[in-house]
Every structure is written in C-alpha cells, then in structure tokens.
Design a protein around this motif. Structure first.
Motif, PDB file in Angstrom:
ATOM      1  N   THR A 187     102.833  10.213  16.716  1.00 28.86           N
ATOM      2  CA  THR A 187     101.430  11.072  17.050  1.00 28.86           C
ATOM      3  C   THR A 187     101.904  12.349  17.808  1.00 28.86           C
ATOM      4  O   THR A 187     100.942  13.133  17.962  1.00 28.86           O
ATOM      5  N   GLY A 188     103.162  12.599  18.060  1.00 27.80           N
ATOM      6  CA  GLY A 188     103.314  13.917  18.629  1.00 27.80           C
ATOM      7  C   GLY A 188     103.460  14.046  20.126  1.00 27.80           C
ATOM      8  O   GLY A 188     103.640  15.052  20.818  1.00 27.80           O
ATOM      9  N   LYS A 189     102.984  13.012  20.771  1.00 30.80           N
ATOM     10  CA  LYS A 189     102.772  12.741  22.186  1.00 30.80           C
ATOM     11  C   LYS A 189     104.054  12.177  22.786  1.00 30.80           C
ATOM     12  O   LYS A 189     104.416  11.041  22.550  1.00 30.80           O
ATOM     13  N   LEU A 190     104.841  12.906  23.367  1.00 29.26           N
ATOM     14  CA  LEU A 190     106.061  12.251  23.909  1.00 29.26           C
ATOM     15  C   LEU A 190     105.897  11.851  25.331  1.00 29.26           C
ATOM     16  O   LEU A 190     105.452  12.170  26.212  1.00 29.26           O
ATOM     17  N   ILE A 191     106.617  10.772  25.482  1.00 29.64           N
ATOM     18  CA  ILE A 191     106.669   9.821  26.607  1.00 29.64           C
ATOM     19  C   ILE A 191     108.268  10.158  27.159  1.00 29.64           C
ATOM     20  O   ILE A 191     109.089   9.705  26.796  1.00 29.64           O
ATOM     21  N   PHE A 192     108.295  10.693  28.468  1.00 30.10           N
ATOM     22  CA  PHE A 192     109.518  11.158  28.947  1.00 30.10           C
ATOM     23  C   PHE A 192     110.156   9.970  30.074  1.00 30.10           C
ATOM     24  O   PHE A 192     109.319   9.765  30.754  1.00 30.10           O
ATOM     25  N   GLY A 193     111.436   9.922  30.007  1.00 30.14           N
ATOM     26  CA  GLY A 193     112.025   9.005  31.244  1.00 30.14           C
ATOM     27  C   GLY A 193     112.325   9.898  32.427  1.00 30.14           C
ATOM     28  O   GLY A 193     111.718  11.271  32.153  1.00 30.14           O
ATOM     29  N   SER A 228     107.791  31.724  16.949  1.00 30.55           N
ATOM     30  CA  SER A 228     107.470  31.948  15.722  1.00 30.55           C
ATOM     31  C   SER A 228     107.542  30.747  14.772  1.00 30.55           C
ATOM     32  O   SER A 228     108.624  30.245  14.714  1.00 30.55           O
ATOM     33  N   GLY A 229     106.391  30.534  14.098  1.00 30.31           N
ATOM     34  CA  GLY A 229     106.633  29.538  12.850  1.00 30.31           C
ATOM     35  C   GLY A 229     106.210  28.067  13.373  1.00 30.31           C
ATOM     36  O   GLY A 229     105.894  27.211  12.512  1.00 30.31           O
ATOM     37  N   HIS A 230     105.814  27.830  14.486  1.00 28.33           N
ATOM     38  CA  HIS A 230     105.358  26.856  15.077  1.00 28.33           C
ATOM     39  C   HIS A 230     103.926  26.867  15.265  1.00 28.33           C
ATOM     40  O   HIS A 230     103.051  27.885  15.701  1.00 28.33           O
ATOM     41  N   ASP A 231     103.137  25.677  14.962  1.00 26.70           N
ATOM     42  CA  ASP A 231     101.549  25.706  14.864  1.00 26.70           C
ATOM     43  C   ASP A 231     101.062  24.809  15.806  1.00 26.70           C
ATOM     44  O   ASP A 231      99.805  24.577  15.931  1.00 26.70           O
ATOM     45  N   THR A 232     101.867  23.941  16.358  1.00 27.38           N
ATOM     46  CA  THR A 232     101.185  22.953  17.447  1.00 27.38           C
ATOM     47  C   THR A 232     101.696  23.106  18.976  1.00 27.38           C
ATOM     48  O   THR A 232     102.952  23.610  19.218  1.00 27.38           O
ATOM     49  N   VAL A 233     100.876  23.251  19.823  1.00 25.03           N
ATOM     50  CA  VAL A 233     101.391  23.323  21.017  1.00 25.03           C
ATOM     51  C   VAL A 233     100.975  22.158  22.195  1.00 25.03           C
ATOM     52  O   VAL A 233      99.935  21.709  22.027  1.00 25.03           O
ATOM     53  N   SER A 234     101.935  21.729  22.893  1.00 24.61           N
ATOM     54  CA  SER A 234     101.625  20.479  24.060  1.00 24.61           C
ATOM     55  C   SER A 234     101.824  21.147  25.161  1.00 24.61           C
ATOM     56  O   SER A 234     102.799  22.030  25.601  1.00 24.61           O
ATOM     57  N   TRP A 235     101.131  20.619  26.203  1.00 29.53           N
ATOM     58  CA  TRP A 235     101.270  21.089  27.486  1.00 29.53           C
ATOM     59  C   TRP A 235     101.663  19.828  28.472  1.00 29.53           C
ATOM     60  O   TRP A 235     101.276  18.741  28.157  1.00 29.53           O
ATOM     61  N   TYR A 236     102.806  20.015  29.290  1.00 29.04           N
ATOM     62  CA  TYR A 236     103.324  19.054  30.184  1.00 29.04           C
ATOM     63  C   TYR A 236     103.172  19.462  31.676  1.00 29.04           C
ATOM     64  O   TYR A 236     103.510  20.689  32.011  1.00 29.04           O
ATOM     65  N   GLN A 237     103.051  18.449  32.399  1.00 31.14           N
ATOM     66  CA  GLN A 237     103.080  18.657  33.989  1.00 31.14           C
ATOM     67  C   GLN A 237     104.358  17.945  34.411  1.00 31.14           C
ATOM     68  O   GLN A 237     104.677  16.699  34.201  1.00 31.14           O
ATOM     69  N   GLY A 271     110.348  13.057  34.972  1.00 28.40           N
ATOM     70  CA  GLY A 271     110.285  13.619  33.713  1.00 28.40           C
ATOM     71  C   GLY A 271     108.730  14.265  33.460  1.00 28.40           C
ATOM     72  O   GLY A 271     107.920  13.959  34.278  1.00 28.40           O
ATOM     73  N   PRO A 272     108.881  15.082  32.468  1.00 26.69           N
ATOM     74  CA  PRO A 272     107.446  15.786  32.102  1.00 26.69           C
ATOM     75  C   PRO A 272     106.417  14.732  31.782  1.00 26.69           C
ATOM     76  O   PRO A 272     106.830  13.747  30.987  1.00 26.69           O
ATOM     77  N   GLN A 273     105.369  14.808  32.105  1.00 30.44           N
ATOM     78  CA  GLN A 273     104.092  14.217  31.734  1.00 30.44           C
ATOM     79  C   GLN A 273     103.041  14.799  30.777  1.00 30.44           C
ATOM     80  O   GLN A 273     102.841  15.957  31.096  1.00 30.44           O
ATOM     81  N   PHE A 274     102.619  14.084  29.844  1.00 37.28           N
ATOM     82  CA  PHE A 274     102.099  14.718  28.742  1.00 37.28           C
ATOM     83  C   PHE A 274     100.723  14.920  29.029  1.00 37.28           C
ATOM     84  O   PHE A 274      99.936  14.158  29.676  1.00 37.28           O
ATOM     85  N   ILE A 275     100.034  16.328  28.976  1.00 44.75           N
ATOM     86  CA  ILE A 275      98.913  16.385  29.245  1.00 44.75           C
ATOM     87  C   ILE A 275      98.012  16.562  28.280  1.00 44.75           C
ATOM     88  O   ILE A 275      96.737  15.604  27.966  1.00 44.75           O
ATOM     89  N   GLU A 295      92.204  19.813  20.050  1.00 45.79           N
ATOM     90  CA  GLU A 295      92.801  18.998  20.978  1.00 45.79           C
ATOM     91  C   GLU A 295      93.170  17.589  20.296  1.00 45.79           C
ATOM     92  O   GLU A 295      92.271  17.142  19.803  1.00 45.79           O
ATOM     93  N   ARG A 296      94.196  17.498  19.807  1.00 41.69           N
ATOM     94  CA  ARG A 296      94.703  16.411  18.908  1.00 41.69           C
ATOM     95  C   ARG A 296      95.001  15.223  19.597  1.00 41.69           C
ATOM     96  O   ARG A 296      94.711  13.861  19.273  1.00 41.69           O
ATOM     97  N   GLN A 297      95.580  15.239  20.825  1.00 40.32           N
ATOM     98  CA  GLN A 297      95.903  14.203  21.802  1.00 40.32           C
ATOM     99  C   GLN A 297      95.689  14.610  23.145  1.00 40.32           C
ATOM    100  O   GLN A 297      95.927  15.573  23.579  1.00 40.32           O
ATOM    101  N   ARG A 298      95.405  13.573  24.057  1.00 43.30           N
ATOM    102  CA  ARG A 298      95.428  13.876  25.434  1.00 43.30           C
ATOM    103  C   ARG A 298      95.901  12.735  26.130  1.00 43.30           C
ATOM    104  O   ARG A 298      96.008  11.644  25.829  1.00 43.30           O
ATOM    105  N   GLY A 299      96.641  13.015  27.250  1.00 45.17           N
ATOM    106  CA  GLY A 299      97.407  12.190  28.140  1.00 45.17           C
ATOM    107  C   GLY A 299      96.306  11.834  29.207  1.00 45.17           C
ATOM    108  O   GLY A 299      95.157  11.927  29.367  1.00 45.17           O
ATOM    109  N   ASN A 300      96.872  11.056  30.280  1.00 46.25           N
ATOM    110  CA  ASN A 300      96.173  10.405  31.326  1.00 46.25           C
ATOM    111  C   ASN A 300      95.762  11.307  32.451  1.00 46.25           C
ATOM    112  O   ASN A 300      96.090  11.386  33.634  1.00 46.25           O
ATOM    113  N   PHE A 301      94.958  12.682  32.159  1.00 46.03           N
ATOM    114  CA  PHE A 301      94.681  13.620  33.186  1.00 46.03           C
ATOM    115  C   PHE A 301      93.296  13.868  32.876  1.00 46.03           C
ATOM    116  O   PHE A 301      92.575  13.472  32.030  1.00 46.03           O
TER     117      PHE A 301
END
Lengths: 112, 113
Positions: free
Chosen positions: A97-103, B27-36, B42-46, B54-60
């Motif tokens: 999915t491209g959604k990374l889950i981190f430890g 440069s050359g990347h087409d996908t952007v993800s944000w983490y908190q 560890g980082p949490q996916f936003i 918006e292709r994927q969303r975390g629990n925010f």
C-alpha cells in the motif's frame, strides 16, 4: 491489534563487534520490510528493504534477515564503528500500500 | 541532487491555531507521505499523496489535511491545534509506493503552547 516491536532498551557494544537488532511483528503478513537509521533531530535514512520471498539481503557491512514463519527480522552490523551509533527503525508495508508501519526504534551505542 | 526539503524547520504555535507545513520531494519522486513522530517513538503514518490525490490515510482526525501540487510538492495542514500535536513532522518521498525505500526530509519540529 497489529504490532511491531523492537528492542526497547538501548544496545551497547564494543567497536569491531557485530550488532544485532531485532524486529518482531504480529498480525501481519507484510509484503516487505524496511530498515532505517535515524540520528537525533534528523529524518530517517533508508538502509535496506527485504521482500517477503527473500530470506536475506546484504549491503556492505549490513545484513538483514526476514523469517515470515517466526514473524521476525534481524538487522546485523558487522565490524561496528562509533559512527554507527544511532537509532534504527524497522518498518512494514502490509500489502504493497505504501503505508509504512514503524517500530519504536532501537538505539545503538558503539563504544571505541 | 537535492533530497527532500521541508519548511519551516521549527515552528511554535498556540492552541487553536492552524499551521501549514511544506515539502518538496526528491527529484524523480512522485509520491509524498507525511508522518508524525513523537519523542522516543517511531513515525506514525498520517497520509500519502499520489497524482494530487490522497491515496492512503492513517488514524488521524480530519483536522489533518493535505495537498499535493502538479510539481509533486505537498502541504500538511493542521487545524485547531492541540498540545498533543507537538511533534516532529516528517515528509517522505518515493517513486510509486515506496517499493524501493523512502527518502525522508529532516522534518519540521512543531511546538504547540
């Protein structure tokens, strides 16, 4: 619930030794697993990616293993150096999915 | 070759305010993800953006929203800031869905007072 666990305690080793970090996961069948290095105040830096059909991957002094039966990945740094001191993070993508889950990360301290 | 660039590096806001964080991908990347990332965690996916969607969303909560522009740069907006929103916000770019790893920026340290 889905969980990724890394050694919560810091790992202290002597320079020249091999550092081994552990990443365990539950309730996942990850498509691939990634390892990152993070220094204080900086973003994670990508190190290695291993896919579910791969048992082992190497890059210079780094080696990653992936055991989908044990639901565990091991990350090895051979001939460790003080410059290897950092926090190491493992991350899973469950279904491409491209959604990374981190430890939560393991802090490695290499002493001269 | 410039990696991922985030701005600003540090930010202090008051509870209830709104904030916008910015990211220019590698440069050359087409996908952007944000983490908190909270301290010691560890980082949490936003969420993740691809082709301006918006292709994927975390629990925010919906207070967190984003945007991706045609040049692949991205923004993260947070409304009605809470003290608990204080964290390091990381932007990561990749080609496709990160099958070859992600490149992270150094982050924006947000402090809500």
């Amino acid at each position: 619930s889905q969980k990724i666990e890394q050694n919560s305690e810091a790992l202290n080793i002597q320079e020249g030794k091999t550092a081994t970090l552990t990443c365990n996961y539950t309730n996942y069948s990850p498509a691939y697993l990634q390892w990152y290095r993070q220094d204080p105040g900086r973003g994670p830096v990508f190190l290695l990616l291993i896919r579910e059909n791969e048992k082992e991957k190497r890059k210079e002094r780094l080696k990653v293993t992936f055991d989908t039966t044990l639901k565990q990945s091991l990350f090895h740094i051979t001939a460790s150096q003080p410059a290897d001191s950092a926090t190491y993070l493992c991350a899973l993508d469950r279904g491409n999915t491209g959604k990374l889950i981190f430890g939560q990360g393991t802090t490695l301290q290499v002493k001269p | 070759d410039a990696g991922v660039t985030q701005s600003p590096t540090h930010l202090i806001k008051t509870r209830g305010q709104q904030v916008t964080l910015r990211c220019s991908p590698k440069s050359g990347h087409d996908t952007v993800s944000w983490y908190q990332q909270a301290l010691g965690q560890g980082p949490q996916f936003i969420f993740q953006y691809y082709e301006e969607e918006e292709r994927q969303r975390g629990n925010f909560p919906d207070r967190f929203s984003g945007h991706q522009y045609p040049n692949y740069s991205s923004e993260l907006n947070v409304n009605a800031l809470l003290l608990g929103d204080s964290a390091l916000y990381l932007c990561a770019s990749s080609y496709d869905r990160g099958f070859y790893g992600y490149t992270f920026g150094s982050g924006t340290r947000l402090t809500v007072v």
